[in-house]
Scaffold this active site. Structure first.
Site, PDB file in Angstrom:
ATOM      1  CB  CYS A 105      20.228   3.828  -9.901  1.00 28.44           C
ATOM      2  SG  CYS A 105      19.763   3.643  -8.157  1.00 28.44           S
ATOM      3  NE  ARG A 150      17.704   2.813 -15.328  1.00 28.00           N
ATOM      4  CZ  ARG A 150      17.179   1.638 -15.635  1.00 28.00           C
ATOM      5  NH1 ARG A 150      16.441   1.504 -16.712  1.00 28.00           N
ATOM      6  NH2 ARG A 150      17.373   0.591 -14.863  1.00 28.00           N
ATOM      7  CD1 TRP A 167      13.302   6.464  -7.342  1.00 28.39           C
ATOM      8  CD2 TRP A 167      13.655   4.458  -6.440  1.00 28.39           C
ATOM      9  NE1 TRP A 167      12.151   6.090  -6.710  1.00 28.39           N
ATOM     10  CE2 TRP A 167      12.334   4.863  -6.136  1.00 28.39           C
ATOM     11  CE3 TRP A 167      14.105   3.229  -5.963  1.00 28.39           C
ATOM     12  CZ2 TRP A 167      11.464   4.067  -5.400  1.00 28.39           C
ATOM     13  CZ3 TRP A 167      13.237   2.434  -5.214  1.00 28.39           C
ATOM     14  CH2 TRP A 167      11.935   2.867  -4.947  1.00 28.39           C
ATOM     15  CG  ASN A 208      19.762  -0.294 -11.534  1.00 28.76           C
ATOM     16  OD1 ASN A 208      19.006  -0.058 -10.600  1.00 28.76           O
ATOM     17  ND2 ASN A 208      19.323  -0.735 -12.700  1.00 28.76           N
ATOM     18  N   GLY A 209      20.528  -1.785  -8.416  1.00 20.22           N
ATOM     19  CA  GLY A 209      20.055  -3.065  -7.888  1.00 20.22           C
ATOM     20  C   GLY A 209      20.093  -3.077  -6.377  1.00 20.22           C
ATOM     21  CD  GLU A 215      -2.849   4.244 -16.604  1.00 18.23           C
ATOM     22  OE1 GLU A 215      -1.892   4.910 -17.030  1.00 18.23           O
ATOM     23  OE2 GLU A 215      -2.707   3.344 -15.738  1.00 18.23           O
ATOM     24  CE  LYS A 271       0.002   7.662 -15.812  1.00 15.45           C
ATOM     25  NZ  LYS A 271      -0.233   6.244 -15.908  1.00 15.45           N
ATOM     26  CD  GLU A 307       1.929   7.143 -12.223  1.00 13.86           C
ATOM     27  OE1 GLU A 307       2.774   6.231 -12.213  1.00 13.86           O
ATOM     28  OE2 GLU A 307       1.328   7.505 -13.249  1.00 13.86           O
ATOM     29  CG  HIS A 354     -20.872  -1.658  -2.036  1.00 16.06           C
ATOM     30  ND1 HIS A 354     -21.724  -2.427  -1.276  1.00 16.06           N
ATOM     31  CD2 HIS A 354     -21.349  -1.728  -3.302  1.00 16.06           C
ATOM     32  CE1 HIS A 354     -22.655  -2.965  -2.042  1.00 16.06           C
ATOM     33  NE2 HIS A 354     -22.456  -2.552  -3.280  1.00 16.06           N
ATOM     34  CE  LYS A 365       8.378   5.160 -18.696  1.00 15.14           C
ATOM     35  NZ  LYS A 365       7.031   5.728 -18.786  1.00 15.14           N
TER      36      LYS A 365
END
Length: 612
Positions: free
Chosen positions: A2, A27, A74, A100-101, A485, A489, A492, A508, A607
């Site tokens: 957060c 965040r 978050w 935050n945590g 990657e 992207k 996401e 496979h 993030k």
């Protein structure tokens, strides 16, 4: 993960905290809230949704006051809702907290507090913490600072917290363990935030609060002590962050801006570190370990998400240039195994924010086993640079878009330089070869700039596949991390299911998915596996898949088979990830925009992952 903001001083607190929350939405943006004290009392505003929802909700209400705390969430404990939004209050509604945590032992504490008569409104662990602080203060008959210190010696978990007390309307209490917290030092005012982005326009000097430190903050006073009650002398540092770096600069989204910043960010990453004319690499951050690198036999890279993909690219680079065995581990898995590691090993921890919880835990495990730890990080003053033995900053500048772009290429650039630096120490490359590679590396920013000229072409391709439900990304060798990657992207920010595979692994399993509706993105540049990739393309074409190929400029063979081609400049195979990634970032971006997705703040993501 957060975002938290606090202010005490002579200015109106509301606009400072509200603007700070908007800057911290990367965040978390499930809900937000602000608590503010004024001469008439105490007001708390909390709403589910983005910070703009909170702003609209409070526009016709009393928001006056010179001390306030704010939070953008978050969700971890409890679904996003008005009730679960921060700030949370004590049982008597006197204390309010933002956090935050995660408090891991909150259930045990909650049960005990319920037995003592406490009533809880939310499902959060944070509310339990502020009730605990209230209970301790009542029992011990002590001041708030001491009550917070005693409470934090009781809880298990990670936290960055800020607390206000309506009975003491001129002070903030802040503390951290495992989650970042920075204090901005002004003239007759102080700011507190998860990072420097909310406070850069107000102050030049900051204090990065350390783990297990607690701060009493007033307009004209700052006291910092450890949880063991020992007073600390704070280290005041000058902010390097510039305000203009936090603005969109005319771009529609931060992500697009950050994609277009990569010629500059990659160049800044190399600045003062490579010298093609003399064939030398200079990495001052790890120079003290040059002798150890000369004899090193194994490197372990730990990271999460996009940083893990960068690490995988680094594995190819280090093994190719320096001939050192490399293992790339997900930090989240590494920390729960009993890894075989000792003092002869070097562990490289990669994190854009420098606060990734799993990566920090992996570092501690490696340190306990005697390994030397290098950090690769973008944020000066973050936790990982402080707990590692040495490291290299990426100097990419602030990355506001949740989906990482310029941080990835900067991390790969640093890993490239580390690979060449180790090769330099070990003598695994001739002087002429090293000089040649450095010359080519120096040209990469210009080649990225050329790639960005294809933005309109990539936008046209995006329009043709934006409605796909699934997508495959395939590559061989150093193109495999690029495929991973590229897939990340796309999933996401556009919410299209996408997977990256080594091209040879298509047979496979994934080949079963291919039909005329399936886009398949190939990294098909002219390198050592070019002919093999062409065979894979033919296999997809035979099954009527939609082929999008990243090819070397001037290629004609793949163009005969592919539905769409994007050319990239010719370069040494080792530098492929720095070039081939760019069009995939743009492809994902344009698809997401066309699908109406929130590019900078994709759903369910944040993030900086500062919790497990």
């Amino acid at each position: 993960m957060c975002g938290i903001v606090g202010y005490v001083g002579y200015r109106d607190a509301w606009p400072i905290v509200l603007k700070g929350l908007k800057r911290l939405e990367y965040r978390g943006y499930d809900s937000s809230g602000i608590a503010i004290i004024n001469v008439d009392g105490f007001n708390v505003f909390k709403k589910a949704g983005k910070v703009s929802v909170l702003d609209d909700f409070a526009k016709d209400k009393d928001r006056s006051g010179h001390i306030a705390i704010g939070h953008t969430r978050w969700a971890t404990h409890g679904a996003p809702s008005d009730i679960n939004s921060h700030p949370h209050s004590s049982n008597d509604n006197r204390l309010h907290i933002i956090h935050n945590g995660i408090i891991e032992n909150y259930l045990t504490l909650k049960e005990e507090l319920i037995n003592r008569g406490h009533e809880f409104k939310s499902e959060t662990d944070t509310e339990v913490l502020i009730h605990l602080i209230e209970e301790i203060q009542n029992i011990e008959q002590t001041d708030l600072l001491e009550a917070v210190r005693l409470a934090l010696n009781t809880v298990i978990g990670a936290y960055a917290i800020v607390i206000i007390d309506r009975g003491n309307p001129d002070q903030l209490i802040a503390a951290r363990k495992g989650s970042p917290l920075v204090i901005g030092v002004g003239n007759g005012e102080y700011f507190v935030a998860s990072d420097a982005t909310p406070i850069v326009e107000y102050v030049k000097n900051v204090i990065y609060l350390k783990d297990n430190e607690i701060a009493l903050i007033k307009r004209e006073e700052l006291l910092i002590k450890k949880l063991d009650n020992v007073i600390q002398t704070p280290l005041i540092q000058e902010l390097e962050l510039k305000l203009e770096a936090l603005e969109k600069g005319g771009f529609e989204h931060f992500m697009l801006k950050e994609i277009f910043e990569q010629p500059r960010s990659v160049k800044d990453c190399m600045r003062g570190r490579i010298y093609p004319a003399t064939g030398k690499v200079e990495l001052g951050g790890i120079k003290a370990y040059a002798d150890k690198l000369k004899d090193i036999n194994r490197i372990i890279i730990v990271a999460c998400g996009t940083s893990w993909h960068a690490g995988l690219a680094g594995e190819y680079l280090i093994e190719e240039f320096a001939r050192v065995s490399v293992e790339v581990e997900y930090a989240s898995e590494f920390r729960y195994r009993n890894p075989i590691i000792d003092e002869k090993d070097i562990v490289i921890a990669i994190s854009q924010s420098g606060e990734t919880a799993d990566t920090m835990a992996a570092i501690e495990i490696a340190k306990e086993k005697g390994a030397t730890i290098f950090g690769i990080c973008n944020v000066v003053g973050a936790s990982i640079p402080r707990i590692t033995h040495a490291g290299v900053y990426t100097h990419a500048g602030p990355e506001i878009g949740v989906a990482s772009t310029k941080a990835f290429t900067a991390q790969v650039t640093v890993l490239t330089m580390i690979a060449l630096y180790i090769a330099q120490q070990k003598g695994t490359l001739t002087a002429s070869k090293l000089a040649s590679l450095l010359t080519e590396l120096e040209e990469i920013p210009g080649k990225i700039q050329t790639l960005l000229l294809d933005n309109d072409l990539i936008k046209e391709i995006a329009a043709q596949i934006k409605d796909a439900g699934n997508c495959l990304f395939l590559g061989r060798g150093s193109a495999f991390p690029v495929a991973l990657e590229g897939a990340l992207k796309l999933k996401e920010i556009s919410y299209i299911h996408a997977e990256g595979y080594p091209a040879a692994e298509m047979k496979h399993g994934p080949i079963a998915l291919i039909d005329e509706q399936m886009p398949v993105v190939f990294i098909a540049t002219k390198n050592s596996s070019y002919e093999k990739v062409i065979s894979n393309i033919q296999e997809v074409k035979a099954r009527k898949g939609i082929i999008i190929a990243i090819v070397t400029k001037g290629d004609t063979e793949v163009k005969k088979m592919a539905d769409y081609c994007i050319e990239i400049p010719d370069a040494d195979e080792a530098f492929l990830p720095l070039l081939a990634t760019i069009p995939l970032q743009l492809l994902a971006y344009h698809i997401a925009v066309m699908r109406g997705c929130n590019v900078d703040q994709p759903r369910n993501l944040a993030k900086s992952v500062t919790v497990e």
